[in-house]
Motif scaffolding. Structure first.
Motif, PDB file in Angstrom:
ATOM      1  N   MET B   1       0.851  -1.199   0.000  1.00  0.00           N
ATOM      2  CA  MET B   1       0.000   0.000   0.000  1.00  0.00           C
ATOM      3  C   MET B   1       0.877   1.235   0.000  1.00  0.00           C
ATOM      4  O   MET B   1       1.819   1.347   0.774  1.00  0.00           O
ATOM      5  CB  MET B   1      -0.851  -0.063   1.271  1.00  0.00           C
ATOM      6  CG  MET B   1      -1.976   0.939   1.273  1.00  0.00           C
ATOM      7  SD  MET B   1      -3.178   0.385   2.487  1.00  0.00           S
ATOM      8  CE  MET B   1      -4.134   1.851   2.691  1.00  0.00           C
ATOM      9  N   MET B   2       0.557   2.150  -0.865  1.00  0.00           N
ATOM     10  CA  MET B   2       1.435   3.314  -1.002  1.00  0.00           C
ATOM     11  C   MET B   2       1.014   4.466  -0.093  1.00  0.00           C
ATOM     12  O   MET B   2       1.406   5.591  -0.261  1.00  0.00           O
ATOM     13  CB  MET B   2       1.419   3.801  -2.447  1.00  0.00           C
ATOM     14  CG  MET B   2       0.053   4.038  -2.954  1.00  0.00           C
ATOM     15  SD  MET B   2       0.070   4.664  -4.620  1.00  0.00           S
ATOM     16  CE  MET B   2       0.607   6.321  -4.323  1.00  0.00           C
ATOM     17  N   ARG B 134      -3.353   2.897 -19.308  1.00  0.00           N
ATOM     18  CA  ARG B 134      -2.752   3.716 -18.255  1.00  0.00           C
ATOM     19  C   ARG B 134      -3.001   5.205 -18.508  1.00  0.00           C
ATOM     20  O   ARG B 134      -3.272   5.957 -17.589  1.00  0.00           O
ATOM     21  CB  ARG B 134      -1.238   3.451 -18.174  1.00  0.00           C
ATOM     22  CG  ARG B 134      -0.909   2.102 -17.559  1.00  0.00           C
ATOM     23  CD  ARG B 134       0.583   1.867 -17.572  1.00  0.00           C
ATOM     24  NE  ARG B 134       1.302   2.769 -16.678  1.00  0.00           N
ATOM     25  CZ  ARG B 134       1.407   2.590 -15.373  1.00  0.00           C
ATOM     26  NH1 ARG B 134       0.837   1.552 -14.803  1.00  0.00           N
ATOM     27  NH2 ARG B 134       2.064   3.437 -14.634  1.00  0.00           N
ATOM     28  N   LEU B 137      -6.491   5.950 -17.531  1.00  0.00           N
ATOM     29  CA  LEU B 137      -6.608   6.005 -16.064  1.00  0.00           C
ATOM     30  C   LEU B 137      -6.085   7.349 -15.549  1.00  0.00           C
ATOM     31  O   LEU B 137      -6.716   7.995 -14.705  1.00  0.00           O
ATOM     32  CB  LEU B 137      -5.768   4.880 -15.450  1.00  0.00           C
ATOM     33  CG  LEU B 137      -6.484   3.633 -14.957  1.00  0.00           C
ATOM     34  CD1 LEU B 137      -5.458   2.641 -14.432  1.00  0.00           C
ATOM     35  CD2 LEU B 137      -7.498   3.968 -13.867  1.00  0.00           C
ATOM     36  N   ALA B 138      -4.927   7.724 -16.063  1.00  0.00           N
ATOM     37  CA  ALA B 138      -4.320   8.996 -15.632  1.00  0.00           C
ATOM     38  C   ALA B 138      -5.224  10.168 -15.982  1.00  0.00           C
ATOM     39  O   ALA B 138      -5.395  11.101 -15.175  1.00  0.00           O
ATOM     40  CB  ALA B 138      -2.947   9.170 -16.291  1.00  0.00           C
ATOM     41  N   LEU B 141      -8.128  10.333 -13.594  1.00  0.00           N
ATOM     42  CA  LEU B 141      -7.743  10.888 -12.297  1.00  0.00           C
ATOM     43  C   LEU B 141      -7.518  12.401 -12.406  1.00  0.00           C
ATOM     44  O   LEU B 141      -7.917  13.173 -11.528  1.00  0.00           O
ATOM     45  CB  LEU B 141      -6.468  10.210 -11.778  1.00  0.00           C
ATOM     46  CG  LEU B 141      -5.985  10.702 -10.416  1.00  0.00           C
ATOM     47  CD1 LEU B 141      -7.050  10.496  -9.335  1.00  0.00           C
ATOM     48  CD2 LEU B 141      -4.694  10.022  -9.995  1.00  0.00           C
ATOM     49  N   ARG B 153      -6.622  18.848  -2.872  1.00  0.00           N
ATOM     50  CA  ARG B 153      -5.823  18.449  -4.046  1.00  0.00           C
ATOM     51  C   ARG B 153      -4.334  18.504  -3.710  1.00  0.00           C
ATOM     52  O   ARG B 153      -3.567  17.608  -4.065  1.00  0.00           O
ATOM     53  CB  ARG B 153      -6.149  19.389  -5.213  1.00  0.00           C
ATOM     54  CG  ARG B 153      -5.428  19.030  -6.481  1.00  0.00           C
ATOM     55  CD  ARG B 153      -5.978  19.792  -7.664  1.00  0.00           C
ATOM     56  NE  ARG B 153      -5.323  19.343  -8.902  1.00  0.00           N
ATOM     57  CZ  ARG B 153      -5.781  19.542 -10.116  1.00  0.00           C
ATOM     58  NH1 ARG B 153      -6.901  20.193 -10.284  1.00  0.00           N
ATOM     59  NH2 ARG B 153      -5.137  19.106 -11.181  1.00  0.00           N
ATOM     60  N   PHE B 156      -3.451  15.605  -1.489  1.00  0.00           N
ATOM     61  CA  PHE B 156      -3.424  14.347  -2.231  1.00  0.00           C
ATOM     62  C   PHE B 156      -2.178  14.251  -3.117  1.00  0.00           C
ATOM     63  O   PHE B 156      -1.482  13.227  -3.137  1.00  0.00           O
ATOM     64  CB  PHE B 156      -4.691  14.216  -3.097  1.00  0.00           C
ATOM     65  CG  PHE B 156      -4.781  12.899  -3.813  1.00  0.00           C
ATOM     66  CD1 PHE B 156      -5.271  11.768  -3.174  1.00  0.00           C
ATOM     67  CD2 PHE B 156      -4.355  12.776  -5.124  1.00  0.00           C
ATOM     68  CE1 PHE B 156      -5.333  10.549  -3.831  1.00  0.00           C
ATOM     69  CE2 PHE B 156      -4.410  11.569  -5.788  1.00  0.00           C
ATOM     70  CZ  PHE B 156      -4.904  10.441  -5.138  1.00  0.00           C
ATOM     71  N   GLU B 160       0.129  11.358  -1.933  1.00  0.00           N
ATOM     72  CA  GLU B 160      -0.066  10.137  -2.715  1.00  0.00           C
ATOM     73  C   GLU B 160       0.721  10.132  -4.027  1.00  0.00           C
ATOM     74  O   GLU B 160       1.396   9.165  -4.330  1.00  0.00           O
ATOM     75  CB  GLU B 160      -1.553   9.937  -3.020  1.00  0.00           C
ATOM     76  CG  GLU B 160      -2.392   9.702  -1.790  1.00  0.00           C
ATOM     77  CD  GLU B 160      -2.058   8.397  -1.077  1.00  0.00           C
ATOM     78  OE1 GLU B 160      -1.447   7.509  -1.694  1.00  0.00           O
ATOM     79  OE2 GLU B 160      -2.383   8.284   0.113  1.00  0.00           O
ATOM     80  N   VAL B 161       0.616  11.224  -4.761  1.00  0.00           N
ATOM     81  CA  VAL B 161       1.289  11.227  -6.067  1.00  0.00           C
ATOM     82  C   VAL B 161       2.801  11.378  -5.871  1.00  0.00           C
ATOM     83  O   VAL B 161       3.591  10.698  -6.521  1.00  0.00           O
ATOM     84  CB  VAL B 161       0.733  12.355  -6.966  1.00  0.00           C
ATOM     85  CG1 VAL B 161       1.418  12.328  -8.330  1.00  0.00           C
ATOM     86  CG2 VAL B 161      -0.776  12.207  -7.134  1.00  0.00           C
ATOM     87  N   GLU B 163       4.358  10.990  -2.920  1.00  0.00           N
ATOM     88  CA  GLU B 163       4.777  10.031  -1.894  1.00  0.00           C
ATOM     89  C   GLU B 163       5.541  10.666  -0.731  1.00  0.00           C
ATOM     90  O   GLU B 163       6.617  10.209  -0.356  1.00  0.00           O
ATOM     91  CB  GLU B 163       5.599   8.912  -2.542  1.00  0.00           C
ATOM     92  CG  GLU B 163       4.791   8.164  -3.599  1.00  0.00           C
ATOM     93  CD  GLU B 163       5.592   7.080  -4.286  1.00  0.00           C
ATOM     94  OE1 GLU B 163       5.350   5.915  -3.984  1.00  0.00           O
ATOM     95  OE2 GLU B 163       6.456   7.418  -5.117  1.00  0.00           O
ATOM     96  N   LYS B 188      -9.363  11.297  -0.999  1.00  0.00           N
ATOM     97  CA  LYS B 188      -9.387   9.922  -1.502  1.00  0.00           C
ATOM     98  C   LYS B 188     -10.813   9.389  -1.604  1.00  0.00           C
ATOM     99  O   LYS B 188     -11.151   8.667  -2.545  1.00  0.00           O
ATOM    100  CB  LYS B 188      -8.524   9.046  -0.604  1.00  0.00           C
ATOM    101  CG  LYS B 188      -7.045   9.299  -0.852  1.00  0.00           C
ATOM    102  CD  LYS B 188      -6.162   8.839   0.260  1.00  0.00           C
ATOM    103  CE  LYS B 188      -6.151   7.366   0.434  1.00  0.00           C
ATOM    104  NZ  LYS B 188      -5.180   6.956   1.471  1.00  0.00           N
ATOM    105  N   LEU B 191     -12.261  10.950  -4.715  1.00  0.00           N
ATOM    106  CA  LEU B 191     -11.644  10.426  -5.937  1.00  0.00           C
ATOM    107  C   LEU B 191     -12.102   9.003  -6.220  1.00  0.00           C
ATOM    108  O   LEU B 191     -12.350   8.622  -7.362  1.00  0.00           O
ATOM    109  CB  LEU B 191     -10.117  10.489  -5.826  1.00  0.00           C
ATOM    110  CG  LEU B 191      -9.528  11.898  -5.846  1.00  0.00           C
ATOM    111  CD1 LEU B 191      -8.032  11.868  -5.561  1.00  0.00           C
ATOM    112  CD2 LEU B 191      -9.781  12.574  -7.193  1.00  0.00           C
ATOM    113  N   ARG B 192     -12.203   8.223  -5.142  1.00  0.00           N
ATOM    114  CA  ARG B 192     -12.697   6.847  -5.315  1.00  0.00           C
ATOM    115  C   ARG B 192     -14.097   6.856  -5.916  1.00  0.00           C
ATOM    116  O   ARG B 192     -14.406   6.124  -6.848  1.00  0.00           O
ATOM    117  CB  ARG B 192     -12.740   6.139  -3.952  1.00  0.00           C
ATOM    118  CG  ARG B 192     -11.689   5.091  -3.822  1.00  0.00           C
ATOM    119  CD  ARG B 192     -11.849   4.312  -2.532  1.00  0.00           C
ATOM    120  NE  ARG B 192     -10.599   4.343  -1.816  1.00  0.00           N
ATOM    121  CZ  ARG B 192     -10.405   4.909  -0.663  1.00  0.00           C
ATOM    122  NH1 ARG B 192     -11.395   5.515  -0.040  1.00  0.00           N
ATOM    123  NH2 ARG B 192      -9.238   4.882  -0.093  1.00  0.00           N
TER     124      ARG B 192
END
Lengths: 211, 201
Positions: B1-2, B134, B137-138, B141, B153, B156, B160-161, B163, B188, B191-192
């Motif tokens: 998990m990141m 991909r 997906l990007a 997002l 934002r 996040f 997350e992006v 890290e 999150k 976004l989910r």
């Protein structure tokens, strides 16, 4: 984090990753080379001196003598018109704009040789920029914006802080007005990197989208 | 998990090798003293990270360029307050996060003016199916990020992006760790939901 979100983040991270480059260096160098805009002491001293002078003249009754009155009917001279409304534009304007502008501006007598518009003080220049920016991005009035950008550019000297931004935004207003050929000509230098990386990619993309 | 929420020790904030920190400290000192060469060296070293962050937060390349330009133009003054508590790159990202507010509105206007395509991540020239998936997906997002409030934002993107830990982000933004965690949690969740909604036929 859900799998979908985790995968999306990984993909997004990769898609938006940046590599070290010299992008923007030219723009920064250009801005650093411009002389710092320092307020002259005159900005503070002259108004104070003027206030002192008027105050003492008022007290001594000299003010009414200066204006040739008797004290009660002092005539205050009208404030001068903004300088941009009384000077000829130093840059050539597109024909359609040129046809609109002179009606609002007094025509200089032929005997007077044309002289370039004096560079406005930085604060005035910023105000002109703000007017143009508001017309373009807040009022969404490209016609007014174009006139305002031309006015800004007429008064901005080559070291003006927001010169490139003004040129670029002017090009966008030309595009918004459907003046494609002029927009193309205005965007070309950006797309070709004449101003370094500043707006190079944006301009190229817009040029591609022009009919 | 990141997940980057784990409270980690503050020493993570000073993770650069000592030699680099030494030379960077010299560059910082010279930049504050007004040496343009030093400033340009710092720009070349750090601009890609700051720009990537700005793009992720603003969603527009031109707006990101403007933020970057403004940030480095004022860097001599900004760095006068830099005491080396965090690596310089992270410090600069923190400054960019605080500047972002001033650029958000213009980035929204410019995206409208230039067309929605501007906010999408640039498509790769390689287009095998997996890459295409991909990219999609990007892009989804990126679109979902546009609907987040700026503070969420930023949290996040930083956590997350890019890290970073919530502790580090809190230190960089001058906020409390709990505040950052709260923003991240909300981001999150939204976004989910956004990604799930988009997936439905």
């Amino acid at each position: 984090m859900s799998d979908d979100l985790e995968r999306a983040v990984a993909a997004y991270r990769e898609a938006t990753r940046e590599e070290p480059s010299d992008r923007g260096v030219e723009r920064l160098e250009l801005a650093l080379r411009r002389p710092p805009r320092r307020r002259s002491m005159a900005v503070y001293v002259l108004p104070m001196a003027a206030a002192l002078l008027v105050g003492s003249a008022w007290g001594s009754g000299a003010l009414s003598r200066w204006f040739g009155g008797h004290g009660e009917d002092v005539v205050v001279p009208a404030a001068p018109q903004p300088s941009f409304a009384t000077v000829p534009m130093p840059v050539p304007l597109p024909a359609s704009v040129a046809s609109e502008v002179p009606s609002a501006l007094p025509v200089a007598p032929r005997s007077v040789p044309p002289r370039p518009a004096p560079a406005a003080a930085p604060r005035d220049l910023d105000a002109l920029y703000r007017q143009a920016h508001d017309a373009q991005f807040t009022a969404h009035d490209p016609k007014a914006a174009l006139t305002a950008w031309d006015r800004y550019l007429a008064h901005a000297d080559p070291s003006a802080r927001l010169l490139l931004e003004a040129r670029y935004n002017r090009a966008l207003t030309l595009r918004d007005l459907g003046r494609t050929a002029e927009a193309r000509a205005a965007l070309q230098p950006f797309a070709e990197g004449d101003y370094g990386a500043y707006r190079r990619d944006d301009a190229a993309r817009i040029l591609q989208g022009l009919p | 998990m990141m997940l980057a929420l784990v409270s980690s020790a503050p020493q993570l904030l000073t993770s650069d090798p000592p030699s680099r920190r030494g030379s960077e400290a010299d560059l910082v000192r010279r930049t504050v003293a007004g040496e343009h060469d030093a400033l340009l060296t710092l720009y070349r070293t750090h601009q890609h990270r700051v720009r990537a962050f700005a793009r992720r937060v603003l969603g527009h390349e031109g707006a990101a360029d403007d933020l970057l330009h403004e940030l480095f133009l004022h860097l001599p003054r900004t760095l006068a307050n830099y005491r080396g508590e965090a690596p310089l790159g992270s410090f600069l990202v923190g400054v960019a996060a605080r500047c972002a507010q001033h650029h958000v509105r213009s980035s929204v206007r410019r995206r409208r003016a230039e067309g929605e395509a501007a906010r999408q991540p640039p498509p790769s020239s390689r287009t095998p199916e997996r890459d295409l998936e991909r990219q999609q997906l990007a892009a989804r997002l990126a679109e979902a990020l546009d609907h987040l409030p700026l503070d969420q934002r930023i949290a996040f993107v930083m956590c997350e992006v890019e890290e970073r830990t919530s502790v580090e982000v809190a230190a960089l933004l001058g906020e409390r760790d709990g505040t950052i965690r709260g923003r991240l949690h909300l981001a999150k969740k939204k976004l989910r939901e956004a990604l799930a909604t988009k997936e439905q036929p």
